[in-house]
Design an enzyme around this catalytic site. Structure first.
Site, PDB file in Angstrom:
ATOM      1  N   ASP B  87       0.871  -1.173   0.000  1.00 36.32           N
ATOM      2  CA  ASP B  87       0.000   0.000   0.000  1.00 36.32           C
ATOM      3  C   ASP B  87       0.903   1.217   0.000  1.00 36.32           C
ATOM      4  O   ASP B  87       1.493   1.558   1.013  1.00 36.32           O
ATOM      5  CB  ASP B  87      -0.914   0.006   1.224  1.00 36.32           C
ATOM      6  CG  ASP B  87      -1.846   1.212   1.226  1.00 36.32           C
ATOM      7  OD1 ASP B  87      -1.542   2.213   0.545  1.00 36.32           O
ATOM      8  OD2 ASP B  87      -2.869   1.159   1.915  1.00 36.32           O
ATOM      9  N   TRP B 112       7.473  -4.099   7.069  1.00 38.90           N
ATOM     10  CA  TRP B 112       6.358  -5.036   7.219  1.00 38.90           C
ATOM     11  C   TRP B 112       6.457  -6.058   6.100  1.00 38.90           C
ATOM     12  O   TRP B 112       7.136  -5.833   5.108  1.00 38.90           O
ATOM     13  CB  TRP B 112       5.023  -4.302   7.201  1.00 38.90           C
ATOM     14  CG  TRP B 112       4.794  -3.434   6.011  1.00 38.90           C
ATOM     15  CD1 TRP B 112       5.310  -2.195   5.779  1.00 38.90           C
ATOM     16  CD2 TRP B 112       3.988  -3.741   4.881  1.00 38.90           C
ATOM     17  NE1 TRP B 112       4.865  -1.710   4.585  1.00 38.90           N
ATOM     18  CE2 TRP B 112       4.043  -2.637   4.014  1.00 38.90           C
ATOM     19  CE3 TRP B 112       3.200  -4.839   4.519  1.00 38.90           C
ATOM     20  CZ2 TRP B 112       3.377  -2.604   2.801  1.00 38.90           C
ATOM     21  CZ3 TRP B 112       2.524  -4.799   3.317  1.00 38.90           C
ATOM     22  CH2 TRP B 112       2.620  -3.695   2.473  1.00 38.90           C
ATOM     23  N   ASP B 131       9.953   0.661   3.233  1.00 40.73           N
ATOM     24  CA  ASP B 131       9.646   2.026   2.812  1.00 40.73           C
ATOM     25  C   ASP B 131      10.934   2.820   2.632  1.00 40.73           C
ATOM     26  O   ASP B 131      11.892   2.652   3.390  1.00 40.73           O
ATOM     27  CB  ASP B 131       8.750   2.720   3.845  1.00 40.73           C
ATOM     28  CG  ASP B 131       7.322   2.184   3.799  1.00 40.73           C
ATOM     29  OD1 ASP B 131       6.977   1.490   2.820  1.00 40.73           O
ATOM     30  OD2 ASP B 131       6.555   2.445   4.744  1.00 40.73           O
ATOM     31  N   TRP B 163       6.312   2.908   7.445  1.00 42.91           N
ATOM     32  CA  TRP B 163       7.417   2.118   8.004  1.00 42.91           C
ATOM     33  C   TRP B 163       8.740   2.837   7.814  1.00 42.91           C
ATOM     34  O   TRP B 163       9.639   2.346   7.130  1.00 42.91           O
ATOM     35  CB  TRP B 163       7.434   0.725   7.396  1.00 42.91           C
ATOM     36  CG  TRP B 163       6.336  -0.135   7.939  1.00 42.91           C
ATOM     37  CD1 TRP B 163       5.142  -0.429   7.334  1.00 42.91           C
ATOM     38  CD2 TRP B 163       6.302  -0.783   9.213  1.00 42.91           C
ATOM     39  NE1 TRP B 163       4.386  -1.223   8.162  1.00 42.91           N
ATOM     40  CE2 TRP B 163       5.062  -1.452   9.315  1.00 42.91           C
ATOM     41  CE3 TRP B 163       7.202  -0.855  10.286  1.00 42.91           C
ATOM     42  CZ2 TRP B 163       4.698  -2.192  10.441  1.00 42.91           C
ATOM     43  CZ3 TRP B 163       6.833  -1.593  11.400  1.00 42.91           C
ATOM     44  CH2 TRP B 163       5.595  -2.246  11.466  1.00 42.91           C
ATOM     45  N   TYR B 172       7.290   9.590   4.381  1.00 42.27           N
ATOM     46  CA  TYR B 172       7.189   8.484   3.418  1.00 42.27           C
ATOM     47  C   TYR B 172       7.435   8.936   1.980  1.00 42.27           C
ATOM     48  O   TYR B 172       6.964   9.996   1.572  1.00 42.27           O
ATOM     49  CB  TYR B 172       5.801   7.848   3.507  1.00 42.27           C
ATOM     50  CG  TYR B 172       5.548   6.790   2.462  1.00 42.27           C
ATOM     51  CD1 TYR B 172       6.030   5.496   2.640  1.00 42.27           C
ATOM     52  CD2 TYR B 172       4.854   7.080   1.297  1.00 42.27           C
ATOM     53  CE1 TYR B 172       5.815   4.524   1.683  1.00 42.27           C
ATOM     54  CE2 TYR B 172       4.623   6.112   0.328  1.00 42.27           C
ATOM     55  CZ  TYR B 172       5.105   4.830   0.528  1.00 42.27           C
ATOM     56  OH  TYR B 172       4.887   3.871  -0.430  1.00 42.27           O
ATOM     57  N   THR B 175       7.860   2.577  -1.729  1.00 43.10           N
ATOM     58  CA  THR B 175       8.074   1.262  -1.137  1.00 43.10           C
ATOM     59  C   THR B 175       8.721   0.313  -2.146  1.00 43.10           C
ATOM     60  O   THR B 175       8.350   0.309  -3.317  1.00 43.10           O
ATOM     61  CB  THR B 175       6.720   0.679  -0.677  1.00 43.10           C
ATOM     62  OG1 THR B 175       6.105   1.598   0.233  1.00 43.10           O
ATOM     63  CG2 THR B 175       6.896  -0.662   0.007  1.00 43.10           C
TER      64      THR B 175
END
Lengths: 385, 187, 385, 187
Positions: B87, B112, B131, B163, B172, B175
């Site tokens: 996500d 994660w 991330d 993360w 952020y 990812t």
């Protein structure tokens, strides 16, 4: 244990899958290896000249490969308010002049220049600009400029009183500021100095000393008829001469090589016939140049208020002969134009959400890059040297 | 500062630090024993993935293929198999790649994980979604797949958390999707 | 003089215009007056219950009239990262918990609560949160909560160690923080306390003293089967009981009125038939409640990974009888649901770039508001009390 | 700080502070004498205005009409006659109006001006475009009309500048369009 968990997770699908496994397992006896050595990308010490910085006025800057069909994004730099860019070729550094507030849109204001390492794009340092007076406006040429062979940077301030902040990029500190009442924007002049366009229609030139203080001023005669046919502030530099197009289709050359500028005779970009058809320069970054030629975004049926609208054609001029060499029809109307550097230059035209890449010789579209949406729709294109 | 939750620590730090297949099994075993079972998912989600495929910021980036028939798919597209539980924005669209962060950003060591099925070899791989932090994020190649995602109550399998821990900035950017190893031995 | 300027400006158009003038002048003998008393808008002391705050997770918050066909935007509040909102009804104040960095995406991190004056939307004050540990994630319920009759606010911290920062909103200062290892999010409990959902499947409840320190802890039995059918963290409060739906379609009631929570028996939202048709709760803000009823976003043919996809229907339950009263088909799939307050509640459903307003009784679409595009596509709807 | 440019000061401060028709004439006269002639534009630009009418952030805001036949048009649309020289976002879409800033913002006392023709009474009005500052700006109802706009060399008729001066924050939010008076007497 493991299987029981599978069954708890998604009971239905298992049967089918186990069958599939048997079927395909043989093809790839060994699983893919674990990814090791994951890292952060870095960039070459010397960027290819087929790359260009795209300043999405005024909150983001993208480094993009415009010269290959991979069209890949190489890096992004963040901007906040009226962010403007200088790319050094004397040092592996990139400079972004920007403004933030401590709480986003409110709080303490900080004007600053971020110094990026050109290879890692990490922040090498920053220079805070005093006074909260940096000019905030849609990113355009003349807000941030080099002089003294890239040792000094000049930041245009507007409060709405006008001044220029002089910064030493090597020592990474502010040297001072210079008032330019009634004048706007900065263009490098001579060895160490700048010129600025004044509301009286003149150009004020300031020579700087070693310490970045004003060592001399000279004001040109008035040449910019603001009431009738003002010059765009977008210009192209060819052989040390800066060419400013006018709203109604003249071009004004100014020799910037000496400590004092030479205002050269203006000449028309449009014939009488073209003038009556209301062909005019139009767009945002309306003019570009290579070593010899000028490329101007042109629009037919122009009228009051259309001077920033996208243009339908690019006209190519030889400033030496003042002759138009060719007209290039754009596949879609464009607002900003630039030429990549290096042996085989490319003509870059920002047209709405696309960056169209043309052959400047033959005018054919080579490729088209999709851009991200942004609000201003205005872009400053800065090809890599 | 608050003391570190043991289970979370083992899961996060463990997955972040180790990358060999064998060790993944042992971590997996450990987690199962620890009753923090990873969801093991027989089928990758496939094309119905990326809910944001029409995202106006996606921009047009060129397709990126591994060239390896055992790792098929375009890594700039939300339906690439490793993205089954992602996500966020795909680093492949920002000057990074499937395994690397864009210039000027920093990869979070804490991450994660999800389990995605490789459509080529039909194996389930444990994917570490690291991330990249501190750079510009403007939603290009936004991708929301939730296979194996679980509510934030079990953080290590939740994809809503930023993360970015142990990085200079926790802002952020995008990812990456690293293979940690195979989730189950096929025999 | 004046005319001469007109002619210089746009010679061609004048003739036509002067003619037009003669034609129309008579209709409106006096020109429009100058605008005086231009000002900044303010809002009523008590907002109508037909307004709702829309938190575009997680960088902007909009106050919008959802109860009138004017659909007007009343105000915006800025968010930066994982911004979450609390609207007081004891004081004319609005609180936004947010995080910024001194240079946008980099620099010094500051977590803070902005206190807005509800009438002027001016910043009344801010409370800086220590430790840079505020949880950063897509805005969701449980990140920021009131307790002690809105005197205290609780901020969920995640580093990834879990804690809760306790803030005095009246004295406008931080009182301290409380570790909640292995647990996530905060939900108000009793008179002055909170509960949090733990990775062991239990709920940890912390009672607070006057000073906001932990006065007692109690952990419930495990009721949240994280491996097989975990609860969403989105919940609805009806009569002091909080209802958490599960991914596979149970609902778990928890009585939050006393200092210790009571975990009540769960019950199914779906029949056996509906379960085999894979009807499941689905979306972001998946459940809402009014004084008596529960409204749950439901999706057919759900599978692993679809639990945050938009839902096709809203199912209405009476938690007292555990009976489903009706099913409402949505005109377009929705991700977040809420009920406006006041005499005639409205059912609000965020469906992509639209906010659809339904009659909760009859399920008909009353109106549809267009939203601004945003990246996460996730929204938390907070109707005005 | 740098000394204040006289001409600019008179133009900006003058227009910002005075609003009666008579005084507008005198200011106008002063400016003409000062050789900083305002462009006087006989015809308003009309519907071909807003280049950003398809702006994804425009949102759907209700139309806002004056109710006065002498002041026609929807004030949330880029082609409303007063917007002939605006470049920015319309405050009418942010909880403000044609003459007021949204809650929580601050109106800049210093401004830029344009001259727009009212299609109803065929008069040319001098419009003061005051920016509202310090609030959230995300491009809703973005509107770029440039009738009478001139390069930044003459700042008071340039619409690219963020006209947030003398406000707590200089961060741009949106723009209102105030009638200062009639540009030319019709007789």
């Amino acid at each position: 244990m493991t299987m029981s968990i599978i069954f708890r997770a998604t009971p239905i699908l298992i049967g089918a899958t186990l069958a599939a496994l048997a079927a395909r397992a043989s093809e790839f006896p060994t699983p893919l290896p674990a990814d090791t050595g994951h890292k952060v990308e870095t960039l070459p010490a010397k960027y290819p000249t087929s790359w260009a910085f795209l300043n999405y006025a005024s909150d983001r800057i993208e480094l993009r490969n415009v010269g290959g069909d991979t069209r890949d994004v190489k890096a992004q730099l963040q901007g906040h308010d009226s962010a403007t860019l200088l790319v050094a070729d004397k040092r592996p550094e990139i400079y972004v002049a920007d403004t933030v507030w401590s709480r986003g849109v409110r709080g303490t204001r900080t004007d600053f220049i971020t110094i990026y390492d050109a290879q890692t794009m990490n922040v090498a340092d920053e220079i805070v600009l005093p006074g909260g007076k940096r000019g905030l406006m849609t990113a355009m040429e003349g807000m941030f400029a080099f002089t003294d062979d890239q040792r000094l940077a000049l930041v245009f301030d507007f409060t709405p009183a006008s001044s220029v902040t002089v910064v030493d990029l090597v020592k990474r500190r502010v040297l001072g500021d210079i008032d330019i009442p009634g004048c706007s924007l900065v263009f490098p002049t001579g060895v160490r100095g700048f010129s600025t366009l004044c509301s009286s229609g003149t150009m004020l030139t300031v020579r700087l000393d070693e310490k970045g203080a004003a060592a001399g001023r000279s004001e040109s005669k008035a040449f910019n008829p603001l009431d009738t046919d003002p010059l765009f502030t977008s210009s192209a530099l060819v052989g040390g001469v800066r060419y400013f197009p006018s709203l109604h289709g003249r071009v004004q050359p100014i020799d910037m090589r000496a400590d004092d500028v030479k205002v050269l005779p203006d000449w028309p970009l449009v014939s009488a016939a073209e003038q009556s058809a209301r062909w005019r320069p139009s767009g945002w970054q309306v003019i570009a140049g290579d070593e010899k030629l000028l490329y101007v975004l042109m629009q037919a049926n122009a009228e009051e208020g259309t001077h920033k609208d996208p243009a339908n054609e690019v006209w190519v001029f030889n400033p030496a002969t003042k002759a138009r060499l060719r007209r290039m029809r754009l596949v879609r109307p464009g607002s900003s134009v630039a030429l990549s550097h290096g042996p085989a230059p490319l003509l870059l035209v920002q047209a709405g959400d696309r960056l169209d890449v043309y052959d400047p010789q033959y005018g054919n579209l080579i490729r088209s890059l999709e851009l991200s949406r942004w609000n201003s729709g205005r872009m400053v294109i800065e090809p890599v040297h | 500062m608050a003391q570190f939750d043991r289970l979370t620590e083992r899961a996060l730090r463990g997955f972040a630090s180790r990358t060999s297949r064998r060790s993944v099994f042992s971590i997996l075993g450990g987690l199962l024993a620890g009753a923090a079972a990873l969801p093991l998912l027989p089928v990758a989600r496939g094309a119905e993935g990326g809910t944001n495929s029409d995202d106006p910021n996606s921009g047009l980036v060129p397709p990126q293929y591994s060239g390896n028939p055992q790792d098929p798919g375009d890594r700039t597209k939300c339906d690439y198999w490793r993205y089954c539980a992602i996500d966020g924005s795909l680093c492949s669209c920002y000057g990074g790649s499937i395994t690397s962060c864009p210039p000027g950003t920093e990869m979070s060591p804490i991450t994660w994980i999800g389990t995605c099925r490789n459509p080529a070899d039909q194996r389930n791989y444990i994917i570490s979604y690291n991330d990249c932090c501190g750079g510009v994020a403007w939603g290009r190649c936004a991708c929301q797949n939730n296979r194996g995602d679980r509510p934030v109550v079990r953080p290590q399998t939740n994809n809503e958390i930023t993360w970015c821990f142990g990085t200079k900035s926790q802002s952020y950017t995008c990812t990456v999707a690293l293979i940690l190893g195979v989730a189950i031995e096929q025999k």
